[in-house]
Structures are given as C-alpha cells and as structure tokens.
Design an enzyme around this catalytic site. Structure first.
Site, PDB file in Angstrom:
ATOM      1  N   GLY A  61       0.798  -1.219   0.000  1.00 19.89           N
ATOM      2  CA  GLY A  61       0.000   0.000   0.000  1.00 19.89           C
ATOM      3  C   GLY A  61       0.831   1.270   0.000  1.00 19.89           C
ATOM      4  N   GLN A  62       2.153   1.115   0.025  1.00 17.97           N
ATOM      5  CA  GLN A  62       3.008   2.308   0.033  1.00 17.97           C
ATOM      6  C   GLN A  62       2.813   3.105  -1.256  1.00 17.97           C
ATOM      7  OE1 GLN A  62       7.229   1.897   1.211  1.00 17.97           O
ATOM      8  NE2 GLN A  62       6.665  -0.174   1.867  1.00 17.97           N
ATOM      9  N   GLY A  63       2.824   4.430  -1.119  1.00 21.52           N
ATOM     10  CA  GLY A  63       2.583   5.315  -2.257  1.00 21.52           C
ATOM     11  C   GLY A  63       3.375   4.946  -3.494  1.00 21.52           C
TER      12      GLY A  63
END
Ligand code: GTP
Ligand code: MG
Length: 177
Positions: A61-63
């Site tokens: 889910g990291q940008g």
C-alpha cells in the site's frame, strides 16, 4: 474429496492498514508467519475456505507501489480493501484510492474493475485501538453507499486476533458461489 473452486483475490488498501496481517491470519495456524514486514511490491499468498481456494495478490500500500495495483485489476475476481480505522488523517487518501480503483478506465474492458460486478469486502481494521472509528463511520467517510454496481460489505476487524475476519470471508464466499 471435491476440488475447491479457485478464486483470484486482490488485497488492497493503504500501507500499514493490516492487509498482510489479515491474509496471514486466514491461513492455517501452522502456515502463519510470525513476523509481518511491510510488503515490497506484492506477494502471492493462498488460503482456503470450506469451498474455495483463494489465490491472493497482497499488494503493497506504500505510495511508491500503488501504481502497481492497476496491473493486477484484470486478475481479480474479488477484492478485499483494508482500512486502518484509527488513521483518521489518511481516510481521505483511502477514499481517493478507492475512487481511483472503482473508476479505473482500464485497457482491459470488459475485464477491468469498473465494468465487472465483483464483490468488495471492506475490513475496518484495528478495531481494538481506542481511537478507531466504527465500521459505520468508516463506511460514511468512504461514501460506500455510492457503490451501486457491485456487491460490497464492511466488517470491523482485528487482524492480530482474527476477530471479524470469518464474518467477512463467509460473506465473500456466499457472493462467489
Ligand atoms: P503494507 O504491506 O506496507 O501495505 O502494509 P499492510 O497493509 O500489509 O500492513 P501490515 O499487515 O504489515 O500491518 C501493519 C501494522 O499494523 C503491523 O504492525 C501490524 O501488527 C499492525 N496491525 C494489523 N492489524 C492490526 C489490528 O487489527 N490492530 C492493531 N492494533 N494492529 C494491527
Ligand atoms: Mg503488506
């Protein structure tokens, strides 16, 4: 015995929401990892229910990795979208990512998310934290009532103890059969 039906599942949501923790908890206890670390890119996992064999694309889910999600949209027959119910500051970011997902024009029509009636299970996770919002409040902040063309369901969950996970997965299984 009867062969289980295989289903490809996308697990999406912001970093630190608890996706990997939840998927890990859905595996048999002897197959569960002890230490969960932030996912790099994505990881492919499997778990079973009474009638289904899920292959999960557990996405980071990291940008910097979120642009990977769309490459797996065409694989997904169901979605689990995890929200950290205690992360009020980023609820708007979660909402934006959900809107991007649901409106993705897709170069794989009719295989993209927008044009398929695929079930979406939301976990309002981290319900154990004092500052966690209720699943009703999370649902309101994400405007889930606007999702008219797909079956969806939201459950409060605790990825660490597993509370709420069975209710969600039972719903998902009912949608798929
Ligand atoms: P990325 O892989 O970076 O996208 O994160 P993720 O969504 O996979 O989150 P992960 O499963 O790695 O969990 C992040 C942190 O939240 C870990 O420290 C987990 O132990 C913790 N966590 C997960 N679920 C819960 C929960 O229900 N309650 C609490 N208190 N902590 C949780
Ligand atoms: Mg992860």
């Amino acid at each position: 015995g009867l062969k289980k039906k295989e289903v490809h599942l996308l697990c999406l949501g912001l970093d630190n929401s608890g996706k990997t923790t939840i998927i890990n908890k859905l595996k048999p206890s002897n197959a569960q990892a002890q230490d969960i670390v932030p996912t790099i890119g994505f990881s492919v996992e499997k778990f079973k229910t009474s009638s289904l064999l899920f292959t999960v694309f557990d996405m980071s889910g990291q940008g910097r990795y979120r642009n990977l999600w769309e490459h797996y949209y065409k694989e997904g027959q169901a979605i689990i979208f995890v929200i950290d119910s205690s992360d009020k500051l980023r609820m708007i970011v979660a909402k934006e990512e959900l809107e991007t997902l649901l409106s993705h024009p897709g170069s794989f029509m009719p295989l993209d998310i927008k044009h398929r009636r695929i079930p979406i299970l939301f976990f309002a996770n981290k319900m154990d934290l004092r500052e966690a919002l209720s699943s009703v409040k999370v649902s309101q902040l994400l405007s889930l009532e606007n999702i008219k063309d797909k079956p969806w369901h939201i459950c409060a969950s605790n990825g660490i103890t597993g509370e709420g996970l069975q209710e969600g997965v039972d719903w998902l299984q009912d949608q798929i059969q």
